[in-house]
Design an enzyme around this catalytic site. Structure first.
Site: not given
Length: 297
Positions: A66, A134
């Site tokens: 992320d 992610e």
């Protein structure tokens, strides 16, 4: 070039040849440490606890990915949109890294077919594919470093699946946009839940209708009330931006309602003048063009 040759030679003698080839097709390069990539595919519902007590799932990689994804996208946008201000860049980045977009990108590269998860935990609301995407970015970063991450996101993701210029013009919060329009021209906007059903996995599905001065602006379906309202709002904005007849119908509906109220509850001359001023403001909306919006590329 030399590293690619070495990886191909190593692949010939590997017992996990199939896994290496799978990731090569997805990523465009051979992993060095396959363990990171395998871990990126393990959803928390299928957590593996090793003999030493270590927990194996993709949550930690998701956390890392992320942050890396935010940095890489910011890096790319900074150079792509050279004359744009900070607010524009921040808004555009949020459109790329939002869960809906990441979910779609995971499906585009085929990542969804390899995620390990419990069918009982599956839900359209938890964005499992986007989270795994992610985690995959986190795996690439640990295995290959920032440079390879940047190249992967630019060449394998953005260049192939995203139109940055179009995406930058996309309006995401359709409900907020519609409500702002209603407030500006003094029109009443409301949302009504039509029905709630379940899909084959027993996940709730909501259907919502948006009403503008009592007239239907469109219906939307989603796996949450918020999503169904957003989809209904998107249709209403499309209708408002492409149909002056609909705007005129709204103005007429409001006028009729005001007449009904006036006949039921008579108002003073001063109050009547204020209402007429509001009607004049509302009438202007018929000649103004609403900003159009586009769906995500």
């Amino acid at each position: 070039m030399l590293s690619t040759i070495i990886n191909k030679i190593r692949l010939l003698f590997s017992t996990e040849k199939e896994s290496y080839l799978c990731f090569y097709k997805m990523l465009g390069f051979y992993p060095k440490n396959l363990k990171y990539y395998k871990q990126a595919l393990i959803h928390k519902s299928s957590t593996i606890i090793e003999d030493n007590g270590c927990v194996q799932n993709n949550e930690r990689l998701e956390f890392l990915g992320d942050a890396v994804l935010d940095a890489v996208v910011a890096d790319l946008l900074f150079y792509y949109f050279k004359d744009k201000k900070e607010g524009f860049l921040t808004n555009t980045r949020s459109k790329i890294v939002q869960r809906e977009t990441l979910n779609r990108l995971a499906i585009e590269i085929g990542l969804d077919k390899h995620i390990v998860f419990s069918t009982k935990s599956y839900s359209h609301n938890n964005y499992m594919y986007g989270n795994a995407f992610e985690a995959l970015i986190g795996a690439i970063y640990l295995d290959k470093g920032y440079g390879v991450c940047r190249k992967f996101i630019e060449s394998r993701i953005i260049d192939q699946f995203l139109d940055l210029d179009r995406l930058a013009k996309t309006e995401l919060n359709f409900k907020s946009k519609l409500i702002e329009w209603g407030q500006k021209y003094k029109y009443k906007i409301s949302f009504e839940l039509i029905e709630e059903i379940q899909d084959e996995q027993c996940n709730p599905i909501f259907q919502t209708e948006v009403l503008i001065e009592g007239l239907s602006g469109g219906t939307g379906v989603g796996y949450s009330k918020k999503e169904s309202q957003q989809n209904a709002s998107a249709k209403a904005l499309d209708l408002l931006s492409g149909s002056t007849e609909f705007i005129e119908a709204i103005a007429h509906a409001k006028e009729e309602l005001l007449k009904l109220v006036d006949s039921t509850f008579p108002i003073s001359e001063e109050e009547n003048e204020e209402v007429e001023n509001q009607e004049e403001v509302s009438a202007l909306s018929c000649s103004e063009v609403l900003p159009t919006h586009q769906a995500d590329s």
